[in-house]
Enzyme design. Structure first.
Site, PDB file in Angstrom:
ATOM      1  N   LYS A  13       0.831  -1.212   0.000  1.00  0.00           N
ATOM      2  CA  LYS A  13       0.000   0.000   0.000  1.00  0.00           C
ATOM      3  C   LYS A  13       0.868   1.265   0.000  1.00  0.00           C
ATOM      4  CE  LYS A  13      -2.195  -0.833   3.872  1.00  0.00           C
ATOM      5  NZ  LYS A  13      -1.504  -2.075   4.311  1.00  0.00           N
ATOM      6  N   ARG A  88      -8.662   1.272   9.542  1.00  0.00           N
ATOM      7  CA  ARG A  88      -8.371  -0.105   9.946  1.00  0.00           C
ATOM      8  C   ARG A  88      -9.407  -0.691  10.885  1.00  0.00           C
ATOM      9  NH1 ARG A  88      -1.856  -0.700  10.182  1.00  0.00           N
ATOM     10  NH2 ARG A  88      -1.461   0.899   8.647  1.00  0.00           N
ATOM     11  N   ARG A 127      11.984  -6.400   4.668  1.00  0.00           N
ATOM     12  CA  ARG A 127      11.741  -4.994   4.350  1.00  0.00           C
ATOM     13  C   ARG A 127      12.617  -4.058   5.178  1.00  0.00           C
ATOM     14  NH1 ARG A 127       5.734  -2.425   4.814  1.00  0.00           N
ATOM     15  NH2 ARG A 127       5.942  -2.702   7.062  1.00  0.00           N
ATOM     16  N   ARG A 156      12.101  -1.709  10.508  1.00  0.00           N
ATOM     17  CA  ARG A 156      11.082  -1.243  11.451  1.00  0.00           C
ATOM     18  C   ARG A 156      10.954  -2.229  12.602  1.00  0.00           C
ATOM     19  NH1 ARG A 156       5.791   0.496   8.072  1.00  0.00           N
ATOM     20  NH2 ARG A 156       4.837  -0.557   9.833  1.00  0.00           N
ATOM     21  N   ARG A 167       0.516  -8.398  13.760  1.00  0.00           N
ATOM     22  CA  ARG A 167      -0.121  -7.458  12.823  1.00  0.00           C
ATOM     23  C   ARG A 167      -1.053  -8.185  11.855  1.00  0.00           C
ATOM     24  NH1 ARG A 167       4.829  -4.942  10.330  1.00  0.00           N
ATOM     25  NH2 ARG A 167       3.482  -3.546   9.182  1.00  0.00           N
TER      26      ARG A 167
END
Ligand code: AMP
Length: 211
Positions: A13, A88, A127, A156, A167
């Site tokens: 996204k 969300r 990532r 992160r 998550r």
């Protein structure tokens, strides 16, 4: 146009929001980016959000609704926005409708980025993001430099395995129902196959909104 991007963490996204924002000339609004900046600056909002974010839990709806109001009413977003990870929960979806209505706008399209769970875990685990401009990268080591701004790439904290699992669970429980809510509340929902090159996915997204 105000376009909501929905999809699990790691669906792309953020990457696609930036590309769509550039192509359509409207800003990307990402609550995750706003919150990370607040954490970095040590503001009261950042201090409140940090523990939730580190665990991979959702930050309370009131905080998100306050960010929605500030960002959507700003001068830069007068012509519309690409809302990246902003909605969300169901109260957030209802809140967004209210905020947009006050501005004489509405959600023009909802794009759902569809990716299998196994692929998401692979993507999130590999990532890194630029600590300065938040651009995400896959397959680039922490410590390398961002192509866009020269900032340093970091992992992160919520891309650690435990937080990733949480998550994905949180997404299934709290965010997946939002997609169904939009389907039954008259919004134009389009499913985008989010596996492919960045250009392919951008082309599918643009086609889905008739551009
Ligand atoms: P993201 O960068 O979109 O993956 O967001 C990172 C983290 O910020 C999430 O795991 C949440 O803790 C928090 N966050 C971002 N957007 C929202 C939202 N709309 N509602 C609740 N928490 C959010």
């Amino acid at each position: 146009m105000d376009i909501v991007l929905l999809g699990p963490p790691g669906a792309g996204k953020g990457t696609q929001a930036q590309r769509l924002a550039d192509r359509l000339g409207i800003p990307q609004i990402a609550t995750g980016d706003v919150l990370r900046a607040a954490v970095k600056q040590g503001t009261p909002r950042g201090l409140e959000a940090k523990a939730y974010m580190d665990r991979g839990d959702l930050v309370p709806d009131e905080v998100i609704l306050a960010i929605m109001k500030e960002t959507l009413a700003s001068d830069g977003a007068k012509k519309g926005s690409i809302l990246d990870g902003v909605v969300r929960t169901l109260p957030q979806a209802e809140g967004l409708n209210r905020v947009l209505k006050e501005l004489g706008r509405k959600v023009d399209a909802v794009l759902f980025f569809d990716v299998a769970d196994s692929e998401l875990v692979k993507r999130l685990g590999g990532r890194t993001v630029c600590e300065n401009c938040q651009t995400p990268y896959t397959g680039r080591e922490p410590g390398s430099k961002c192509d866009k701004c020269g900032g340093t790439l970091v992992r992160r904290k919520d891309d650690e395995p435990e937080a990733i699992r949480n998550r994905l669970l949180v997404y299934g429980k709290q965010t997946a129902p939002v997609l169904e809510w939009y389907r039954t509340h008259g919004a134009q929902v389009r499913t985008i196959d989010a596996v492919g090159t960045q250009d392919e996915v951008t082309a599918r997204a643009l086609k889905a909104i008739g551009k």
